[in-house]
Design a protein around this motif. Sequence first.
Motif: not given
Ligand code: FMN
Length: 319
Positions: A195, A64, A193, A133, A9, A218-219, A7
Amino acid sequence: MRYYLAPMEGVTTAVYRTQHHAFFGGVDKYFIPFITPTTDPKFTTRQLREVAPEHNAGLPAVPQLLTKSADDFIWAAQALRALGYGEINLNLGCPSGTVVAKGKGAGFLAHPDDLDRFLDAIFTAVPGPISVKTRLGLREADEFPALLQIYNRYPIAELTVHPRVRTDYYKGAPNLSAFSDALAESRNPVCYNGDLNNVHNCEALTARFPAVPALMLGRGLVADPALARKAQGGAAADRKTLAAFHDALYEGYCRDFGNERNAVMRMKEYWSYHIHLYKNGEKYGKRIRKSTSAADYRAAAAAVFRDLEPLPEVTASNL
Ligand SMILES: Cc1cc2nc3c(=O)[nH]c(=O)nc-3n(C[C@H](O)[C@H](O)[C@H](O)COP(=O)(O)O)c2cc1C
């Protein structure tokens, strides 16, 4: 291996999720960015835009909730069940200052006794799958063993571990040794989860932790929308499809917001990740970031698809 969209946001919106599913797929669950239930037991119009079933049609979507109030979680979970959702996810990781100051998200991790009572109340009142999470803690990874003991008391459908503490936000290397302990000690299924920005990272993670049944991206997946598909042996994204996906997102946001200005803002957020899929994309990314009108924006985005080839893999390590 199962692959989930994290997720995010403002990024992985209903528009994003439905278009991603239509264009690329490869994702077993689309986690919906958090909604915060209040004492008033109904969803706002804005919240419904994200969780209404018609905005998630055909998607394996998981809503969530972000709250420290068991009562608020319970009514919202029941309302989500009534909308047709099975699994409901609890956010124990959000690092934002205002959220943490209220003792929610990662802020809840600093109050293990309250968290234990909260989990007891929600697991008693709400039948059916509830997943969590979590981060490792508020300040130190050594907060996690005690938190895990609490998690182990409840039938958590899946425990997604983002192995950072709140003060890391999204920077620094994920703590894989703490993740290793979590995986070994958790009684509940664990999802990793953090990187995973390319197929190589996903393979390295699963080679180190063959027992992990699920990865949340995510990213990296926003940067390369075909990442989950590629990790399962599928095709990379070609330029034409990326351009069509972009156009569908933009049109979706224009329709939702009713104006191009707000749509452009959303698209800039998308590009802050997606530009990493292109070699020498910085200059183009800057032009997109600096665009001041919708026409400027459209021209800047079109230039990427005209001039740049997508890389086989995202190579940037911190997005
Ligand atoms: C802009 C942004 C918004 C996010 N919004 C949420 C969210 O609504 N709920 C949540 O559990 N994590 C949120 N996260 C965290 C991501 O779900 C994830 O845990 C985090 O980016 C690390 O994973 P990644 O390295 O694959 O991006 C957000 C992260 C970013 C960068």
